[in-house]
Design an enzyme around this catalytic site. Structure first.
Site, short mmCIF file in Angstrom:
data_model
loop_
_atom_site.label_atom_id
_atom_site.label_comp_id
_atom_site.label_asym_id
_atom_site.label_seq_id
_atom_site.Cartn_x
_atom_site.Cartn_y
_atom_site.Cartn_z
N GLU A 150 0.85 -1.20 0.00
CA GLU A 150 0.00 0.00 0.00
C GLU A 150 0.87 1.24 0.00
O GLU A 150 1.97 1.23 0.54
CB GLU A 150 -0.95 -0.03 1.21
CG GLU A 150 -0.29 -0.28 2.56
CD GLU A 150 0.28 0.93 3.22
OE1 GLU A 150 -0.06 2.03 2.78
OE2 GLU A 150 1.07 0.78 4.17
N LYS A 220 7.92 -1.56 -2.02
CA LYS A 220 7.39 -0.83 -0.86
C LYS A 220 8.50 -0.30 0.04
O LYS A 220 8.57 0.89 0.36
CB LYS A 220 6.44 -1.75 -0.08
CG LYS A 220 5.96 -1.18 1.23
CD LYS A 220 5.17 0.10 1.02
CE LYS A 220 5.02 0.87 2.29
NZ LYS A 220 3.72 0.92 2.81
N ASN A 224 9.56 3.78 0.53
CA ASN A 224 9.54 4.52 1.81
C ASN A 224 10.94 4.97 2.20
O ASN A 224 11.13 6.09 2.68
CB ASN A 224 8.93 3.65 2.92
CG ASN A 224 7.41 3.81 2.97
OD1 ASN A 224 6.83 4.44 2.10
ND2 ASN A 224 6.78 3.22 3.97
N CYS A 276 5.55 4.44 9.82
CA CYS A 276 6.06 3.83 8.58
C CYS A 276 7.53 4.13 8.35
O CYS A 276 8.35 3.22 8.37
CB CYS A 276 5.21 4.30 7.41
SG CYS A 276 3.49 3.87 7.64
N LYS A 279 10.29 2.93 11.04
CA LYS A 279 10.45 1.47 11.14
C LYS A 279 10.84 0.84 9.80
O LYS A 279 11.61 -0.11 9.76
CB LYS A 279 9.19 0.82 11.73
CG LYS A 279 8.07 0.55 10.76
CD LYS A 279 6.98 -0.26 11.41
CE LYS A 279 5.71 -0.31 10.56
NZ LYS A 279 5.79 -0.97 9.28
C1 UGA Z 1 4.17 7.05 4.27
C2 UGA Z 1 4.24 7.04 2.73
O1 UGA Z 1 4.20 8.38 2.24
C3 UGA Z 1 3.10 6.23 2.12
O2 UGA Z 1 3.27 6.16 0.72
C4 UGA Z 1 3.16 4.83 2.72
O3 UGA Z 1 2.12 4.01 2.21
C5 UGA Z 1 3.02 4.92 4.22
O4 UGA Z 1 4.11 5.70 4.74
C6 UGA Z 1 3.08 3.52 4.79
O5 UGA Z 1 4.12 2.87 4.64
O6 UGA Z 1 2.07 3.02 5.27
P1 UGA Z 1 2.81 8.46 6.10
O7 UGA Z 1 3.75 7.84 7.09
O8 UGA Z 1 1.36 8.45 6.38
O9 UGA Z 1 2.99 7.76 4.65
O10 UGA Z 1 3.20 9.98 5.96
P2 UGA Z 1 4.05 10.89 4.98
O11 UGA Z 1 3.17 11.92 4.41
O12 UGA Z 1 4.86 10.10 4.03
O13 UGA Z 1 5.02 11.61 6.03
C7 UGA Z 1 5.93 10.88 6.84
C8 UGA Z 1 6.74 11.82 7.71
O14 UGA Z 1 7.64 12.58 6.92
C9 UGA Z 1 5.89 12.83 8.49
O15 UGA Z 1 6.40 12.96 9.80
C10 UGA Z 1 6.09 14.14 7.73
O16 UGA Z 1 5.96 15.27 8.54
C11 UGA Z 1 7.53 13.96 7.25
N1 UGA Z 1 7.85 14.76 6.03
C12 UGA Z 1 7.21 14.51 4.86
C13 UGA Z 1 8.82 15.74 6.10
O17 UGA Z 1 9.45 15.99 7.16
N2 UGA Z 1 9.13 16.45 4.96
C14 UGA Z 1 8.51 16.22 3.78
O18 UGA Z 1 8.86 16.89 2.77
C15 UGA Z 1 7.53 15.22 3.73
#
Ligand code: UGA
Length: 468
Positions: A150, A220, A224, A276, A279
């Protein structure tokens, strides 16, 4: 089709609801009985935009039901495994829950089933699943195993499910690949009633990428880890900007204009969190290690991320001089906006450090406070950002919630003890904040105000004047 989803976390619940939305008859199971009772009574166990409405809609027409794992195993022609794979102390993914589900399917299921791993798992988990299904099968189960990683972001998971860029499946038999295509057909063709956007604009059809199971599993973890690497990269660039006197926002913009790099995930800040990236990066390093590949690049990604909170704390210390006894308003506890999830959120390490140093913390988050209370019991939870800012020596922004952009800064200016804002997400405009009468400190945007310019040595300027 009759589909089952095992596990009603963010991924399982979104998967179940959206599969029902596109027309399937779905049975979703949850082993946590309190959570299951909530779902059966129409109460959401988590906050995820649009999900509640989708669930209500599909339950009303009888296309989604909740119950036990046994019932789910009996129901679906295809069974999605969406159980948790939390990190073990050594960084490996804990596959206990997956193994337990595989065993239960092997013992109870009859006839042919397509078993789909949707949980994020190490490469070769599909192969292990096949082996264990064979070993434990007692009812003459015939099966295929497919991987279907996903790419759902918390906060936009419904939209990501229904309008994805790509659907990846790993299947080692034509039958499994055909069934996967059939399940996703309405999404591949973007032909379904979208519950999120009224008059949903026609989107680009997603790419349906079919490959072998090992490759799908790697897609996947590699995706990530790559995104996490982009974030750590830009965070290091931000550090450099702070020292040499440059604006990381402009640097990221300039980099992102190159289509080979792209603008996404180049926002610097207090570090990535959530269940995500932290880990998955660790697990990917472990997978590489076990396979004899030195992927120490990712160790650096993790180390850089771990240093983000400390780096930000240094800014707070520098501004406050003495932290002990200071009142600090913390805005945002969730690991990112539009979720109530605080797992591995930078806010936890930050708030704990502030408390250890003797600060008083008044926090506000629109959604995550209930989940934060057991983890951070020694802080005051406020009902809005103004209350948190009352008498504060500093306002610290940890999560970029949209509502923090729409505040009455005159009111805040009179509420605080000192008009100081430290923005860990670069969500506000430095010039605007100065105009509003605040001393504003953000990430990698040095030097943005005349005050900051004057109070810090800029090595670039020093060099220029030495050259004379
Ligand atoms: C992430 C991936 O984006 C999804 O594609 C994946 O399916 C999901 O993990 C998963 O493995 O289930 P998510 O953890 O919900 O999604 O959130 P993100 O939007 O990717 O952000 C992750 C972290 O990175 C957050 O703490 C966010 O604040 C940080 N981030 C994101 C930054 O510090 N800078 C950025 O430019 C983008």
């Amino acid at each position: 089709m009759k589909l089952s989803v095992i596990g009603a976390g963010y991924v399982g619940l979104t998967t179940a609801a959206c599969l029902a939305q596109i027309g399937h008859e779905v049975f979703c199971s949850e082993s946590d009985l309190a959570k299951l009772a909530k779902l059966q009574n129409g109460v959401m166990p988590l906050f995820e935009p649009h999900l509640e409405d989708v669930i209500k809609g599909v339950r009303a027409v009888g296309r989604l039901r909740f119950g036990s794992t046994e019932e789910a195993i009996a129901w679906g022609d295809a069974i999605f495994i969406c159980v948790g794979t939390p990190p073990l102390a050594n960084g490996d993914a804990d596959l206990c829950a997956i193994e337990g589900v595989a065993r239960a399917i092997a013992k109870r299921a009859t006839g042919y089933r397509l078993i789909i791993e949707k949980s994020t798992v190490p490469v070769q988990t599909g192969a292990q699943l096949r082996k264990h299904l064979s070993v434990h099968s007692t009812n003459g189960l015939r099966y295929d195993v497919a991987s279907n990683p996903e790419f759902l972001r918390e906060g936009t998971s419904v939209e990501d499910f229904l309008h994805p860029d790509r659907i990846v499946i790993g299947a080692d038999s034509p039958r499994a690949a055909d069934l996967m295509r059939e399940i996703y057909e309405p999404i591949i063709k973007q032909e379904f009633t979208c519950p999120v956007h009224s008059g949903c604009p026609k989107r680009k059809d997603p790419v349906f990428l079919a490959t072998d199971t090992n490759s799908a599993e790697l897609i996947k973890h590699a995706s990530n880890s790559f995104l996490a690497m982009k974030i750590s990269f830009i965070n290091m660039v931000a550090n450099l900007c702070e020292v040499v006197g440059a604006d990381v926002t402009k640097v990221a913009e300039g980099m992102g204009l190159d289509p080979r790099i792209g603008p996404a995930f180049l926002n610097p800040g207090i570090g990535f969190g959530g269940f995500c990236f932290p880990k998955d990066v660790q697990a990917f390093v472990r997978i590489a290690e076990k396979s004899g590949c030195d992927f120490s690049l990712l160790n650096e990604v993790e180390k850089i991320n771990q240093r983000r909170v400390e780096h930000f704390l240094d800014k707070i210390r520098k501004e406050l001089w003495v932290v002990r006894g200071k009142k600090i308003a913390v805005w945002g506890l969730a690991f990112k906006p539009n979720t109530d999830d605080i797992r591995f959120a930078p806010s936890i390490a930050l708030v704990k450090a502030l408390l250890d140093e003797g600060a008083e913390v008044n926090a506000y988050d629109p959604e995550a406070m209930e989940k934060a209370k057991p983890v951070l019991p020694a802080i005051t939870y406020c009902s809005n950002p103004y209350e948190a800012a009352e008498g504060a020596d500093a306002i610290v922004i940890v999560t970029e919630w949209e509502e923090f952009r729409q505040l009455d800064w005159d009111r805040l200016r009179s509420a605080v003890e000192r008009p100081l804002v430290l923005d860990g997400r670069n969500m506000l405009d430095p010039t605007e904040m100065t105009r509003r009468g605040f001393h504003y400190v953000s990430v990698g945007r040095f030097p943005m105000t005349p005050e900051q310019n004057a109070s810090t040595t800029n090595p670039v300027q020093s060099f220029a004047s030495a050259e004379g």
